[in-house]
Design a protein around this motif. Structure first.
Motif, mmCIF file in Angstrom:
data_model
loop_
_atom_site.group_PDB
_atom_site.id
_atom_site.type_symbol
_atom_site.label_atom_id
_atom_site.label_comp_id
_atom_site.label_asym_id
_atom_site.label_seq_id
_atom_site.Cartn_x
_atom_site.Cartn_y
_atom_site.Cartn_z
ATOM 1 N N VAL A 1 0.996 -1.026 0.199
ATOM 2 C CA VAL A 1 -0.531 -0.406 0.058
ATOM 3 C C VAL A 1 0.608 0.791 0.262
ATOM 4 O O VAL A 1 2.069 1.749 0.446
ATOM 5 C CB VAL A 1 -1.035 -0.308 1.176
ATOM 6 C CG1 VAL A 1 -1.888 1.579 1.420
ATOM 7 C CG2 VAL A 1 -1.843 -1.315 1.650
ATOM 8 N N VAL A 2 1.214 2.203 -0.873
ATOM 9 C CA VAL A 2 1.665 3.543 -0.843
ATOM 10 C C VAL A 2 0.676 5.039 -0.743
ATOM 11 O O VAL A 2 -0.782 4.562 -1.618
ATOM 12 C CB VAL A 2 2.295 3.326 -2.675
ATOM 13 C CG1 VAL A 2 2.953 4.923 -2.679
ATOM 14 C CG2 VAL A 2 3.323 1.761 -2.418
ATOM 15 N N LEU A 3 1.261 5.342 -0.443
ATOM 16 C CA LEU A 3 0.475 7.297 0.185
ATOM 17 C C LEU A 3 0.646 7.708 -1.294
ATOM 18 O O LEU A 3 1.793 8.333 -1.652
ATOM 19 C CB LEU A 3 0.955 7.333 1.287
ATOM 20 C CG LEU A 3 0.042 8.775 1.514
ATOM 21 C CD1 LEU A 3 -1.451 8.425 1.996
ATOM 22 C CD2 LEU A 3 0.749 9.508 2.435
ATOM 23 N N ARG A 4 -0.057 8.142 -1.877
ATOM 24 C CA ARG A 4 -0.293 8.392 -3.413
ATOM 25 C C ARG A 4 0.233 10.101 -3.444
ATOM 26 O O ARG A 4 1.453 10.546 -3.739
ATOM 27 C CB ARG A 4 -1.622 8.832 -4.161
ATOM 28 C CG ARG A 4 -2.204 7.373 -4.663
ATOM 29 C CD ARG A 4 -2.949 7.760 -5.854
ATOM 30 N NE ARG A 4 -3.642 6.277 -6.407
ATOM 31 C CZ ARG A 4 -2.625 5.876 -7.468
ATOM 32 N NH1 ARG A 4 -2.137 6.751 -7.353
ATOM 33 N NH2 ARG A 4 -3.483 4.797 -8.184
ATOM 34 N N GLU A 5 -0.312 10.871 -2.408
ATOM 35 C CA GLU A 5 0.491 11.879 -1.949
ATOM 36 C C GLU A 5 1.585 12.421 -1.577
ATOM 37 O O GLU A 5 2.273 13.874 -2.945
ATOM 38 C CB GLU A 5 -0.535 12.199 -0.717
ATOM 39 C CG GLU A 5 -0.347 12.186 0.065
ATOM 40 C CD GLU A 5 -1.074 12.853 0.923
ATOM 41 O OE1 GLU A 5 -0.525 13.752 2.598
ATOM 42 O OE2 GLU A 5 -2.421 12.696 1.294
ATOM 43 N N ALA A 6 2.121 11.703 -1.278
ATOM 44 C CA ALA A 6 3.445 10.955 -0.767
ATOM 45 C C ALA A 6 4.312 11.672 -2.397
ATOM 46 O O ALA A 6 5.965 11.614 -2.082
ATOM 47 C CB ALA A 6 3.804 10.806 -0.168
ATOM 48 N N TYR A 7 4.374 11.145 -3.284
ATOM 49 C CA TYR A 7 4.850 11.008 -4.221
ATOM 50 C C TYR A 7 4.105 11.482 -5.602
ATOM 51 O O TYR A 7 3.206 12.234 -6.087
ATOM 52 C CB TYR A 7 5.007 9.453 -5.053
ATOM 53 C CG TYR A 7 5.421 8.252 -3.898
ATOM 54 C CD1 TYR A 7 6.890 7.767 -4.464
ATOM 55 C CD2 TYR A 7 5.445 7.853 -2.905
ATOM 56 C CE1 TYR A 7 7.816 7.221 -3.709
ATOM 57 C CE2 TYR A 7 5.271 6.930 -2.846
ATOM 58 C CZ TYR A 7 7.259 7.144 -1.955
ATOM 59 O OH TYR A 7 8.265 5.476 -1.893
ATOM 60 N N ASP A 8 5.342 12.376 -6.257
ATOM 61 C CA ASP A 8 5.244 12.557 -7.752
ATOM 62 C C ASP A 8 5.819 11.997 -8.707
ATOM 63 O O ASP A 8 7.081 11.746 -8.730
ATOM 64 C CB ASP A 8 6.515 14.195 -7.939
ATOM 65 C CG ASP A 8 6.326 14.743 -9.133
ATOM 66 O OD1 ASP A 8 5.154 14.668 -9.799
ATOM 67 O OD2 ASP A 8 6.568 15.861 -9.433
ATOM 68 N N ARG A 9 4.888 11.254 -9.666
ATOM 69 C CA ARG A 9 5.209 9.694 -10.045
ATOM 70 C C ARG A 9 5.676 8.779 -8.930
ATOM 71 O O ARG A 9 5.957 8.105 -8.103
ATOM 72 C CB ARG A 9 5.623 10.881 -11.587
ATOM 73 C CG ARG A 9 5.102 10.570 -12.485
ATOM 74 C CD ARG A 9 5.915 11.198 -13.470
ATOM 75 N NE ARG A 9 6.555 10.093 -14.404
ATOM 76 C CZ ARG A 9 5.371 9.054 -15.481
ATOM 77 N NH1 ARG A 9 4.474 9.227 -15.012
ATOM 78 N NH2 ARG A 9 5.642 8.132 -15.785
ATOM 79 N N ASN A 10 6.924 8.446 -9.339
ATOM 80 C CA ASN A 10 8.095 7.943 -8.245
ATOM 81 C C ASN A 10 9.435 8.570 -8.360
ATOM 82 O O ASN A 10 9.871 7.909 -7.052
ATOM 83 C CB ASN A 10 8.562 6.873 -9.316
ATOM 84 C CG ASN A 10 10.075 6.904 -10.373
ATOM 85 O OD1 ASN A 10 10.097 8.294 -10.668
ATOM 86 N ND2 ASN A 10 10.457 6.308 -11.399
ATOM 87 N N GLN A 11 8.856 9.416 -7.597
ATOM 88 C CA GLN A 11 9.772 10.708 -6.578
ATOM 89 C C GLN A 11 9.324 10.344 -5.082
ATOM 90 O O GLN A 11 8.089 11.530 -4.968
ATOM 91 C CB GLN A 11 10.676 11.422 -7.121
ATOM 92 C CG GLN A 11 11.211 11.586 -8.065
ATOM 93 C CD GLN A 11 12.717 10.620 -8.534
ATOM 94 O OE1 GLN A 11 13.518 10.827 -7.468
ATOM 95 N NE2 GLN A 11 12.877 9.765 -8.966
ATOM 96 N N LEU A 12 9.824 10.574 -4.525
ATOM 97 C CA LEU A 12 9.113 11.139 -2.724
ATOM 98 C C LEU A 12 9.528 12.554 -2.758
ATOM 99 O O LEU A 12 10.167 12.944 -3.097
ATOM 100 C CB LEU A 12 9.697 9.644 -1.746
ATOM 101 C CG LEU A 12 9.430 9.799 -0.406
ATOM 102 C CD1 LEU A 12 8.215 9.184 0.110
ATOM 103 C CD2 LEU A 12 11.029 9.409 0.457
#
Length: 427
Positions: free
Chosen positions: A339-350
């Motif tokens: 489970v990944v929190l979407r808002e934490a990433y810009d595409r694949n960059q934290l």
């Protein structure tokens, strides 16, 4: 990735609510549309998860080997820790370690019976990196303590079994031996207790109101969304995979759902009816906060499946991950669900990196380089017996292992997996 925010909308909400005893009293006046949004593959976030299994296993092995004198161990000893690694059952630990010669250096010694046994030691480069990691962990110890305290504050009894914390240890950036190197040194914060089921747990000694503020509330305050904070209608940041189609009915449902009262994950929610959408929003808020406590804003789904009782959640609580793909992305890479929190990433960059994230990236680059160099034939396996007596003297002489080959151990620290599916009702 298209990123957009469904903000709280003024007007008639379809329910009444207000503050009462630190929580919300409310009355549902209608039922929102019961929809389930489709899962859509997100290649960018999948790439965040890809390779994580090997990285985690390698870093755990580095921690284990570095904790002993001479920083080297026989493979049979490492096999006892297999349950912590999350590797496929048909993959030998020795085979895994040989994949990464920039991290693990193999040599062979003779046991008392004259049998050649593989040993592994850490390379100089990875030892240096590990020392940097330990220094960084010490430097940010206060942050680590706060995140562990907040994790325990999410639970109804401020207590978790060590076995459950172990499952979140990697994601939260806790030291490998945190129950020895961290908890005992802060008796004013934590205490180890014997649980009713005879397991050992860690309990938070006291509540801290300053920590009992969720990341969503902090973000709202930072963005000066004071009106939303006052009326309790905080909305979650929403984002979808590029090209994700959303029907009008789903948009309307999301807008209505976002306008529901937000209950802090740190407040008592026993007054909420688990059959309502307000309760569901609280569950989403709990996992939104839990993922914010992790280093890379993600964790395997199985790591939270046994948190139902400690977090006082209803059955099938992880269904919120499927119902809210704009908040959570479920990656199916590495034969598991992450489970990944979407808002934490810009595409694949934290978007906001914890210092430990950079250390892990360096481990990952080192491992990839080893794979590439090995494919070029730059490494040779050290399997000869020459120099055996010198090596034995360096690691403390001969030993009588009692083991003839790499084997499995039943000492599996991750054996506990309590699903929240309807077929498992042990909770």
């Amino acid at each position: 990735m298209v990123r957009w925010l469904l903000s709280a909308i003024k007007g008639k909400y379809g329910f009444s609510h207000g503050f009462k005893g630190g929580g919300f009293s409310y009355e549902q006046r209608f039922s929102l549309v019961n929809v389930k949004l489709k899962w859509a593959k997100d290649g960018a976030l999948d790439s965040v998860v890809a390779g994580e299994r090997d990285l985690k296993a390698a870093c755990i092995l580095v921690s284990i080997i570095s904790s002993v004198p001479r920083c080297c161990l026989p493979v049979y000893h490492l096999s006892r820790c297999r349950g912590q690694l999350g590797l496929p059952h048909d993959l030998k630990i020795s085979t895994f370690m040989r994949r990464y010669p920039t991290v693990f250096d193999e040599f062979h010694l003779l046991d008392s019976g004259g049998t050649s046994v593989p040993w592994f030691r850490l390379t100089t480069d990875v030892l240096n990196l590990h020392h940097e990691e330990l220094s960084l962990v010490q430097q940010y110890q206060g942050d680590t303590l706060d995140r562990l305290r907040k994790l325990l504050m999410l639970t109804k009894d401020r207590t978790l079994p060590l076995q459950t914390v172990d499952q979140l240890r990697w994601d939260m950036g806790l030291p490998y031996d945190y129950h020895h190197s961290l908890i005992p040194y802060f008796p004013e914060l934590f205490i180890l207790v014997r649980l009713p089921d005879d397991r050992v747990g860690v309990r938070l000694q006291s509540w801290d109101d300053n920590l009992a503020v969720s990341q969503l509330e902090k973000n709202a305050a930072f963005q000066q969304r004071n009106e939303s904070i006052r009326d309790g209608t905080l909305a979650f940041p929403i984002g979808f995979t590029r090209g994700f189609g959303l029907k009008r009915k789903c948009i309307e449902w999301l807008e209505e759902w976002q306008r529901l009262p937000y209950t802090s994950p740190y407040s008592d929610a026993s007054n909420l009816d688990p059959r309502t959408d307000v309760s569901e929003k609280r569950i989403v808020g709990v996992f939104h906060e839990l993922l914010h406590l992790t280093i890379l804003k993600k964790t395997e789904r199985q790591n939270v499946s046994n948190l139902r009782k400690p977090l006082a959640l209803p059955q099938k609580f992880t269904k919120v991950f499927e119902r809210h793909p704009g908040i959570f992305y479920i990656s199916k890479k590495s034969d598991t669900q992450t489970v990944v929190l979407r808002e934490a990433y810009d595409r694949n960059q934290l978007m906001k990196k914890h210092p430990l994230a950079d250390i892990r990236e360096r481990y990952s680059r080192m491992m990839r380089k080893g794979l590439l160099d090995r494919s070029k034939g730059l490494y040779k396996q050290h399997t000869g017996a020459s120099g055996t007596h010198d090596l034995l003297s360096n690691v403390g002489g001969r030993y009588n292992s009692g083991f003839k080959s790499e084997g499995e151990s039943d000492n599996d620290l991750l054996s506990e997996y309590e699903s929240d599916d309807e077929t498992h009702t042990s909770h």
